[in-house]
Design a protein around this motif. Structure first.
Motif, PDB file in Angstrom:
ATOM      1  N   HIS A  17       0.825  -1.120   0.030  1.00  8.50           N
ATOM      2  CA  HIS A  17       0.175  -0.089   0.147  1.00  8.50           C
ATOM      3  C   HIS A  17       0.819   1.173   0.014  1.00  8.50           C
ATOM      4  CE1 HIS A  17      -2.924   2.859   0.828  1.00  8.50           C
ATOM      5  NE2 HIS A  17      -2.651   3.271   1.845  1.00  8.50           N
ATOM      6  N   LEU A  22      -1.125  -1.179  -3.952  1.00 12.84           N
ATOM      7  CA  LEU A  22      -2.429  -1.227  -3.575  1.00 12.84           C
ATOM      8  C   LEU A  22      -3.113  -0.228  -3.299  1.00 12.84           C
ATOM      9  CD1 LEU A  22      -2.201  -4.530  -1.040  1.00 12.84           C
ATOM     10  CD2 LEU A  22      -3.010  -4.723  -3.551  1.00 12.84           C
ATOM     11  N   PRO A  23      -4.366   0.091  -3.872  1.00 16.45           N
ATOM     12  CA  PRO A  23      -4.906   1.243  -3.652  1.00 16.45           C
ATOM     13  C   PRO A  23      -5.288   1.668  -2.121  1.00 16.45           C
ATOM     14  CG  PRO A  23      -6.341   0.172  -4.846  1.00 16.45           C
ATOM     15  CD  PRO A  23      -5.029  -0.341  -4.875  1.00 16.45           C
ATOM     16  N   SER A  24      -5.972   0.802  -1.421  1.00 17.22           N
ATOM     17  CA  SER A  24      -6.764   0.901  -0.171  1.00 17.22           C
ATOM     18  C   SER A  24      -5.960   0.413   0.632  1.00 17.22           C
ATOM     19  CB  SER A  24      -7.937   0.139  -0.087  1.00 17.22           C
ATOM     20  OG  SER A  24      -8.558   0.040   0.994  1.00 17.22           O
ATOM     21  N   SER A  25      -6.048   0.920   2.248  1.00 23.51           N
ATOM     22  CA  SER A  25      -5.390   0.380   3.187  1.00 23.51           C
ATOM     23  C   SER A  25      -6.239  -0.372   4.039  1.00 23.51           C
ATOM     24  CB  SER A  25      -4.917   1.635   4.037  1.00 23.51           C
ATOM     25  OG  SER A  25      -5.922   2.504   4.465  1.00 23.51           O
ATOM     26  N   LYS A  26      -7.431  -0.714   3.498  1.00 21.98           N
ATOM     27  CA  LYS A  26      -8.301  -1.543   4.492  1.00 21.98           C
ATOM     28  C   LYS A  26      -8.175  -2.928   4.199  1.00 21.98           C
ATOM     29  CE  LYS A  26     -12.794  -0.523   4.812  1.00 21.98           C
ATOM     30  NZ  LYS A  26     -14.263  -0.197   4.269  1.00 21.98           N
ATOM     31  N   MET A  51      -9.940  -9.254  -0.359  1.00 20.83           N
ATOM     32  CA  MET A  51      -9.544  -7.864  -0.600  1.00 20.83           C
ATOM     33  C   MET A  51     -10.454  -7.435  -1.964  1.00 20.83           C
ATOM     34  SD  MET A  51      -6.292  -6.756   1.061  1.00 20.83           S
ATOM     35  CE  MET A  51      -5.057  -7.637   0.135  1.00 20.83           C
ATOM     36  N   VAL A  54     -12.828  -4.403  -2.068  1.00 20.60           N
ATOM     37  CA  VAL A  54     -12.430  -3.332  -1.425  1.00 20.60           C
ATOM     38  C   VAL A  54     -11.302  -2.872  -2.259  1.00 20.60           C
ATOM     39  CG1 VAL A  54     -11.277  -2.311   0.597  1.00 20.60           C
ATOM     40  CG2 VAL A  54     -13.019  -4.241   0.721  1.00 20.60           C
ATOM     41  N   GLN A  55     -10.345  -3.423  -2.806  1.00 25.37           N
ATOM     42  CA  GLN A  55      -9.143  -2.947  -3.508  1.00 25.37           C
ATOM     43  C   GLN A  55      -9.627  -2.658  -4.925  1.00 25.37           C
ATOM     44  OE1 GLN A  55      -6.424  -1.966  -2.125  1.00 25.37           O
ATOM     45  NE2 GLN A  55      -6.408  -3.476  -0.252  1.00 25.37           N
ATOM     46  N   LYS A  56     -10.855  -3.423  -5.448  1.00 19.69           N
ATOM     47  CA  LYS A  56     -11.379  -3.163  -6.920  1.00 19.69           C
ATOM     48  C   LYS A  56      -9.919  -3.708  -7.869  1.00 19.69           C
ATOM     49  CE  LYS A  56     -14.792   0.351  -6.118  1.00 19.69           C
ATOM     50  NZ  LYS A  56     -14.635   0.563  -4.633  1.00 19.69           N
TER      51      LYS A  56
END
Length: 554
Positions: A17, A22-26, A51, A54-56
């Motif tokens: 991230h 990776l775009p999202s940190s979730k 993931m 969430v990460q699309k």
RNA sequence: GCGCCUGUAGCUCAGAUGGAUAGAGCAACGGACUUCUAAUCCGUAGGUCGCAGGUUCGAAUCCUGCCAGGCGUACCA
């Protein structure tokens, strides 16, 4: 090892991230498991698939990003791969497994223990058979289960107390007294018919005989209510002593024996009923007193005092369960026969009404046992007094075999207990299969000593020689023991340990047949001895939790 | 009727908070003891996960209905 992999994945995801891979940190909870199929590696994670939304991103892209960022400085991971719809598979460097062995040797009989219980005060109540007759096979299953469950909880850092509740009050005790009194009168030559509603078993005659030896014919002249009481108390005391002996020879002991009568003597039953009256959750109808259990989710209200003025068993049970929580137990577990399941809602109702959360109370139902002999059902009639007692079973098949078989099933699964099978000393009878491992390793150690080989400690150079597939397989299995124990405690499922042991035993026997421990190469011998001693320790630890012995010789 | 539990190979049973090709043991068949205990091992074969739908990337596992078996449904314990 699993935890290490988990941490590596989490760190890799964070790195990915930060670098923008990776775009999202979730991130979801990292789930790592050991795949069933060897070709899928030692560990596997589904994180990339979880993931994806969430990460699309496509799971495979995510997996690539994670793998790229894994920090494998320690060299634990030999290989990673992306497989199937997006699993990341990890292949562990076989040398990385070795330290498990050192840990086993160091922790010894504490290997597998944990502190997950955090000292929580927990009570396990089990068996609690009425003192109106000897224990039978079903009680044996409850005893084996309860004892093993308590051992496991203790091993996992709970503060466990094992309790036996003695129903030494009420109608069944009166019936016991009458039963003995009638037999006593018959013994003294009175020509009377033995009532149908009395206990038929031979043990009643034995008790009557003892009273006759004690008192002669003195009881014949006394008032009936007094003699019934005398006989009841005498008989109950003897029977409880017998139950204690049976349990002891079964290897099950309790921390506390709790008397139902004591709840009446101390006024606790009256007190809780009065409290409920004040709360307006006890009312009178048809001359009886009813507790509004329906308001607490039961299907109907329940009687606590009958119209003849006597309290029901339920009344003392209300006081009993309240008392458990009053004594400071944070969690209370009752182990019952499955035929009592309908009783659960009313006990939960009483716990809520007494001001405690029913979430702190659990009932574990143990299914019934079908006794067989050579595949044929053994007739069991309590009424006619024909039944095989737990003591009979112990003397016929031994407590190790009986316990182990009781623990080879999930507790909610009915159990066929075959007496002939339990005696067989073959692979059909898993207890010997597991114990045999312990005996075999003991024998290797003895043989080694005869040749002047002592079990030496951790020797990096020697241990590095353990690289046969069967050896790595054994070490992996040893490494998963602590998790097995933890899950076994978490789900209250001792059978997980039973199955673990059978699996470990299988790995060992396969190894034993293919490779020799005592070889001409001193270094290799040292390493293999170190390995098999670790196996021995884990087998012993597991069997100990189940309450089964680990023999040096068979 | 209602409630709880169960249904996986011929038999007895595992199967993690849903994961990839559903696993053991027994029974069947074929092999392995001059070597640390053969109470052991290796191999072959064996499946519509009770049935039918649904939920989703993915079901033995979760949801619904049905079928079969067990248990319970007391002013017994």
């Amino acid at each position: 090892m699993k935890q290490k992999i988990k941490n590596l994945i989490l760190k890799a995801a964070l790195n990915a991230h930060e670098k923008g891979d990776l775009p999202s940190s979730k991130f979801p909870d990292v789930e790592v498991e050991a795949p069933k199929i060897e070709a899928h590696g030692d560990f596997s994670t589904n994180i990339a698939m979880v993931m994806a939304s969430v990460q699309k991103m496509q799971p495979k892209r995510i997996a690539e990003a994670i793998i790229k960022n894994i920090d494998n400085q320690e060299g634990i991971i030999a290989k990673t791969e992306i497989a199937g719809p997006g699993f990341i598979n990890f292949f562990i460097n076989s040398v990385s497994w070795h330290p498990v062995l050192r840990r086993i040797h160091e922790e010894d009989d504490r290997y597998g223990a944990s502190g997950i219980g955090k000292g929580m005060k927990i009570q396990v109540e089990f068996v609690s058979s009425n003192p109106t007759g000897p224990l039978h096979v079903g009680h044996g299953r409850g005893a084996a289960f309860g004892d093993a469950a308590a051992n496991i909880l203790l091993f996992c850092g709970y503060n466990v107390e094992k309790e036996y509740y003695i129903n030494d009050s009420g109608r069944q005790i009166n019936t016991l007294g009458r039963s003995v009194l009638f037999r006593y009168r018959q013994l003294l030559g009175k020509d009377i018919e033995f009532p149908d509603d009395c206990y038929q078993g031979d043990y009643i005659r034995d008790l009557a005989r003892q009273i006759k030896e004690d008192k002669g014919s003195a009881l014949l002249d006394q008032r009936e209510d007094e003699t019934v009481l005398y006989c009841a108390q005498f008989a109950a005391k003897q029977i409880i002593a017998g139950i204690r002996d049976d349990l002891k020879s079964f290897g099950v002991e309790f921390d506390n024996w709790f008397s139902e009568q004591s709840l009446y003597d101390s006024g606790k039953v009256d007190k809780v009923l009065n409290d409920f009256r004040k709360q307006n959750i006890i009312y009178e109808k048809d001359g009886a007193h009813w507790f509004k259990t329906k308001e607490f989710g039961d299907e109907k209200d329940r009687v606590v005092i009958r119209n003849n003025g006597q309290t029901t068993y339920f009344a003392s049970d209300i006081a009993y369960h309240k008392d458990k929580f009053d004594r400071g137990f944070e969690r209370v577990i009752d182990i019952w026969g499955a035929d009592h399941h309908g009783y659960i809602p009313r006990i939960k109702a009483s716990i809520e009404a007494a001001g405690y959360s029913k979430e702190r109370f659990d009932v574990i139902l143990v299914q019934l046992v079908n006794l067989l002999r050579g595949g044929e059902p053994v007739a069991m009639s309590t009424r006619a007094g024909e039944f095989i007692t737990l003591a009979d079973v112990i003397s016929e098949v031994g407590s190790d075999a009986a316990k182990f078989i009781f623990l080879t099933r999930h507790h909610e699964s009915p159990l066929d207990f075959d007496l002939e099978l339990a005696k067989k000393k073959t692979n059909e009878n898993p207890v010997f299969y597991v114990q045999y491992v312990h005996a075999r390793i003991s024998s290797i150690i003895r043989k080694g000593r005869e040749r002047g080989i002592e079990n030496t400690g951790w020797d990096e150079k020697a241990i590095a020689m353990l690289k046969e597939p069967e050896e790595i397989n054994l070490i992996k299995s040893l490494g998963s023991y602590p998790e097995t124990v933890r899950l076994s405690a978490e789900f209250m499922e001792p059978h997980r340990i039973t199955f673990y042991l059978m699996n470990l035993a299988s790995s060992f026997h396969a190894y034993y047949n293919k490779h020799r421990v005592l070889t001409d190469d001193p270094l290799l011998t040292c390493a293999r001895l170190y390995l098999v001693v670790a196996v021995k320790k884990v087998i012993r630890n597991g069997l100990t939790l189940l309450g089964v012995s680990a023999p040096e010789k068979m």
